[in-house]
Design an enzyme around this catalytic site. Structure first.
Site, PDB file in Angstrom:
ATOM      1  CG  HIS A  58       7.540   4.779   0.595  1.00  0.00           C
ATOM      2  ND1 HIS A  58       7.266   5.829   1.452  1.00  0.00           N
ATOM      3  CD2 HIS A  58       7.604   3.664   1.369  1.00  0.00           C
ATOM      4  CE1 HIS A  58       7.182   5.372   2.686  1.00  0.00           C
ATOM      5  NE2 HIS A  58       7.368   4.057   2.661  1.00  0.00           N
ATOM      6  CG  HIS A 113      -0.119   0.206   2.501  1.00  0.00           C
ATOM      7  ND1 HIS A 113       0.491  -0.834   3.154  1.00  0.00           N
ATOM      8  CD2 HIS A 113       0.195   1.325   3.195  1.00  0.00           C
ATOM      9  CE1 HIS A 113       1.144  -0.374   4.207  1.00  0.00           C
ATOM     10  NE2 HIS A 113       0.986   0.950   4.257  1.00  0.00           N
TER      11      HIS A 113
END
Length: 178
Positions: free
Chosen positions: A122, A38
């Site tokens: 990220h 995620h």
């Protein structure tokens, strides 16, 4: 009993598979499971049920169109000169930053305060420790990692800390308009 929460975007299965395909040839890396992949927009931390419910309701007020996100290479975090994680870069588009600002505003209004840490978009691929081998070859081999997707929702996740690692559960999903 407190709930450990964060808000993030889950990439679609095809993008998660691209990330999973990089998970090799790095001794000592603790690779993320598919369910763990995620993009964190805001770490909330441990809150009581009432605050969790207030946050879940307030996040539903966020209105935004869907937008494109991309993977653009890989990098790592380190502490005291030792790498601690490797991750796929997600360029910070104007839409992504706008969504993050709206989420931060909602968190502030529900009493959680504003985020003070720098936002580095990220997707964590692996956790590392001092026994992990050199990451230089892995970073070079995957430097050209590229993919993109349409972010059509964000989610409130609950994190359960287990001896085998963190397990994430989507507590609420918030669609973005098409």
């Amino acid at each position: 009993m407190p709930h450990r929460l964060f808000i993030g975007i889950r990439p679609p299965a095809a993008v998660r598979q691209v990330l999973i395909d990089t998970m090799e040839a790095l001794d000592g890396a603790r690779w993320q499971d598919d369910e763990q992949l995620h993009l964190t927009l805001r770490f909330v931390g441990e809150v009581e049920r009432e605050v969790a419910n207030d946050l879940a309701a307030a996040l539903a007020s966020i209105a935004m169109p869907s937008f494109e996100l991309a993977l653009d290479g890989v990098s790592h975090f380190e502490r005291k000169g030792s790498p601690t994680a490797i991750w796929a870069k997600v360029p910070p588009t104007a839409e992504l930053l706008r969504l993050r600002t709206k989420i931060d505003r909602v968190c502030d209004l529900t009493g959680l305060g504003c985020e003070t840490r720098r936002f580095t978009p990220h997707i964590t691929i692996a956790r590392l420790n001092r026994h992990t081998g050199s990451i230089a070859d892995w970073l070079t081999r995957h430097a050209d990692l590229r993919d993109s997707w349409q972010a059509d929702a964000f989610s409130l996740f609950e994190s359960h800390l287990l001896t085998s690692g963190a397990q994430y559960e989507i507590a609420a999903r918030y669609p973005l308009q098409a």
